[in-house]
Design an enzyme around this catalytic site. Structure first.
Site, PDB file in Angstrom:
ATOM      1  N   ASP A   1      93.509  68.217  54.041  1.00 34.97           N
ATOM      2  CA  ASP A   1      94.179  67.728  54.856  1.00 34.97           C
ATOM      3  C   ASP A   1      92.970  66.580  55.573  1.00 34.97           C
ATOM      4  OD1 ASP A   1      95.452  66.134  56.721  1.00 34.97           O
ATOM      5  OD2 ASP A   1      95.780  67.993  58.115  1.00 34.97           O
TER       6      ASP A   1
ATOM      7  N   GLU B   1     101.340  66.701  59.246  1.00 32.43           N
ATOM      8  CA  GLU B   1     102.003  66.476  58.341  1.00 32.43           C
ATOM      9  C   GLU B   1     102.397  68.178  57.376  1.00 32.43           C
ATOM     10  OE1 GLU B   1      98.749  68.847  56.813  1.00 32.43           O
ATOM     11  OE2 GLU B   1      98.861  66.904  58.237  1.00 32.43           O
TER      12      GLU B   1
ATOM     13  N   ASP C   1      98.660  63.236  60.821  1.00 34.57           N
ATOM     14  CA  ASP C   1      97.743  64.359  60.807  1.00 34.57           C
ATOM     15  C   ASP C   1      98.891  65.641  60.970  1.00 34.57           C
ATOM     16  OD1 ASP C   1      95.785  66.069  60.194  1.00 34.57           O
ATOM     17  OD2 ASP C   1      94.737  65.680  62.446  1.00 34.57           O
TER      18      ASP C   1
ATOM     19  N   ARG D   1     104.342  70.279  58.958  1.00 33.59           N
ATOM     20  CA  ARG D   1     105.637  70.741  59.266  1.00 33.59           C
ATOM     21  C   ARG D   1     106.598  69.674  58.623  1.00 33.59           C
ATOM     22  NH1 ARG D   1     104.472  69.095  65.550  1.00 33.59           N
ATOM     23  NH2 ARG D   1     102.326  69.835  64.603  1.00 33.59           N
TER      24      ARG D   1
ATOM     25  N   ASP E   1      93.395  74.576  54.811  1.00 28.88           N
ATOM     26  CA  ASP E   1      94.637  74.010  55.446  1.00 28.88           C
ATOM     27  C   ASP E   1      95.920  74.686  54.531  1.00 28.88           C
ATOM     28  OD1 ASP E   1      96.133  73.240  57.515  1.00 28.88           O
ATOM     29  OD2 ASP E   1      96.099  71.135  56.696  1.00 28.88           O
TER      30      ASP E   1
ATOM     31  N   LYS F   1      91.239  62.288  60.131  1.00 34.53           N
ATOM     32  CA  LYS F   1      90.339  63.311  61.140  1.00 34.53           C
ATOM     33  C   LYS F   1      88.915  62.776  61.199  1.00 34.53           C
ATOM     34  CE  LYS F   1      93.048  67.264  59.855  1.00 34.53           C
ATOM     35  NZ  LYS F   1      93.516  67.864  60.859  1.00 34.53           N
TER      36      LYS F   1
END
Length: 461
Positions: free
Chosen positions: A233, A312, A310, A314, A251, A240
């Site tokens: 991620d 993402e 960020d 869900r 992740d 990030k």
């Protein structure tokens, strides 16, 4: 890495587990030589301490392990395993000192403590081994440890070698091992099969996004596990900072945890119909990345305003949860490394979970204590529903304000299961930040052992 107890033979050294108040009593019952040796060593029975006991020829004939004071033991778990690195290589048999009700926990802790991640270096060959204590279900404990090793290996592998394709390969290997069936929807086929948000999140990466769908069992209640499989991620266009990106190989920890749990279920032969859904993607940056302020239409038909790329996880879980709900299983469980808010709330050692089922929560909490797998219930707090409703679309993937981030994420996910569905969501960390007894630093299985132990009650097996 093979998981096994040591053979039960005469070569195994007796292991005496002594708490801080028992050392002097035990030593007083031994020969003058042993009593002098223990006194001279300064062994006090502290957790993590060990002492080899030599025979007349100087070769070890037994070992002592500290069990600490009860107040200290309450602060952690797997107290016997804490002494593994202080013991000489070889096989050991617990001779005394561990209460019967703690034997399974301590045996499991020993197996878990023998783990090392060996993909990129030579394996350790001098880890002390343990004979399975009498009266425990050794086969079950080995299955639990195998599941944890699988989960740890998947999380510990860097994303260069654990992308969506490799995560699919791991799921296929598990399916083959247990004669499960598996189908995978990949790339643009996700659009054709109506998984638009999985595709939107993963389309920017060179490695194609996919939905992994594994099924096992033909009788019993239906259980569906959904695991977040974001193999790396970057944060997408809401990139990030470097410090936050450093651990993003983990992740996909939700996917790794549900695959570990699936191994427990299948290897144990539970009488249920299992389905495992893993949306496997990379959240990358390119010209076709999904953007802030985009509005995506989900499989369920709900629209989602993107206020942070960020958030993402869900999104990909939402499409998978909708698919899970369509089959009307008896229980849906999602596991995901979803929010930093969960870590702020409970730290890295507790696995927070959400459910509206009080009976299920009670059962899970009891199993968590029994399985040395701590969890903590957080609420699906209905009053916060309006926080995830932006006005321009049905849902907001990243509500402003910063309050109750774990709860609002869980409420977002709940929108994608049916109102009558029994649903539990785990917002796990999936990582052990520093070494602890039975838990080396690195990838971690969290909540899955507790859930496995609770399943017979949750599903009336």
């Amino acid at each position: 890495m093979k998981v096994a107890f040591a053979p039960d033979n005469a070569a195994a050294l007796p292991l005496h587990v002594l708490d801080a108040d028992e050392v002097a009593l035990w030593a007083g019952q031994q020969s003058d030589q042993v009593r002098t040796w223990v006194k001279a060593s300064g062994f006090k029975g502290a957790i993590g301490s060990a002492l080899m006991i030599p025979g007349p020829d100087g070769k070890p004939v037994a070992a002592l392990v500290g069990y600490g004071a009860e107040a200290k033991r309450k602060r952690g778990r797997f107290a016997v395993a804490a002494a593994m690195t202080a013991l000489a290589p070889g096989a050991y048999r617990i001779e005394s000192g561990v209460p019967d009700e703690k034997l399974e926990e301590e045996a499991l802790g020993w197996l878990l403590g023998s783990y090392s991640f060996n993909r990129y270096r030579e394996a350790k060959s001098d880890v002390p081994t343990l004979v399975a204590p009498k009266g425990i279900d050794a086969a079950r404990i080995v299955i639990l440890a195998e599941a944890e090793f699988l989960t740890r290996d998947l999380i510990n592998t860097p994303s260069s070698d654990m992308g969506p394709e490799e995560l699919e390969a791991a799921a296929r290997a598990l399916a083959e091992q247990h004669e499960a069936t598996i189908t995978v929807t990949t790339g643009d086929a996700l659009v054709a099969e109506n998984f638009p948000m999985i595709h939107a999140v993963g389309r920017a990466a060179d490695r194609a996004p996919r939905l992994i769908d594994m099924s096992w069992g033909s009788v019993g209640p239906r259980l569906t596990l959904v695991g977040k499989g974001v193999c790396f991620d970057t944060g997408g266009l809401n990139l990030k900072p470097g410090a936050s990106m450093g651990l993003m190989k983990k992740d996909m920890g939700g996917a790794a945890n549900v695959l570990g749990l699936a191994h427990m279920i299948m290897a144990s032969g539970l009488q249920l119909r299992l389905r495992v859904l893993v949306p496997a993607v990379e959240n990358s940056v390119s010209g076709n990345s999904f953007r802030p302020q985009d509005i995506l239409t989900s499989r369920k038909g709900l629209t989602v305003e993107i206020n942070n790329t960020d958030a993402e996880g869900r999104l990909v879980l939402a499409d998978a949860l909708t698919l899970a709900s369509e089959a009307e299983p008896n229980l849906i469980v999602s596991m995901a490394t979803l929010t930093g808010a969960a870590r702020v709330a409970v730290g890295p050692d507790l696995a927070p979970y959400f459910t509206d089922d009080d009976v299920a929560a009670t059962s899970l909490d009891l199993s968590a204590r029994r399985m040395a797998d701590p969890v903590w219930r957080l609420p699906f707090h209905d009053a916060y529903e309006e926080i995830i409703e932006p006005g321009i679309a049905d849902l907001d993937n990243a509500p402003k304000g910063g309050f109750a981030g774990a709860i609002t994420a869980a409420l977002f996910l709940r929108r994608f299961v049916g109102e009558e569905d029994r649903y539990m969501h785990f917002d796990i960390y999936g990582w052990q930040p520093s070494a602890a007894p039975g838990r080396p630093k690195g990838g971690a299985l969290q909540g899955a052992r507790a859930l496995f132990d609770a399943l017979p009650t949750l599903l009336d097996l």
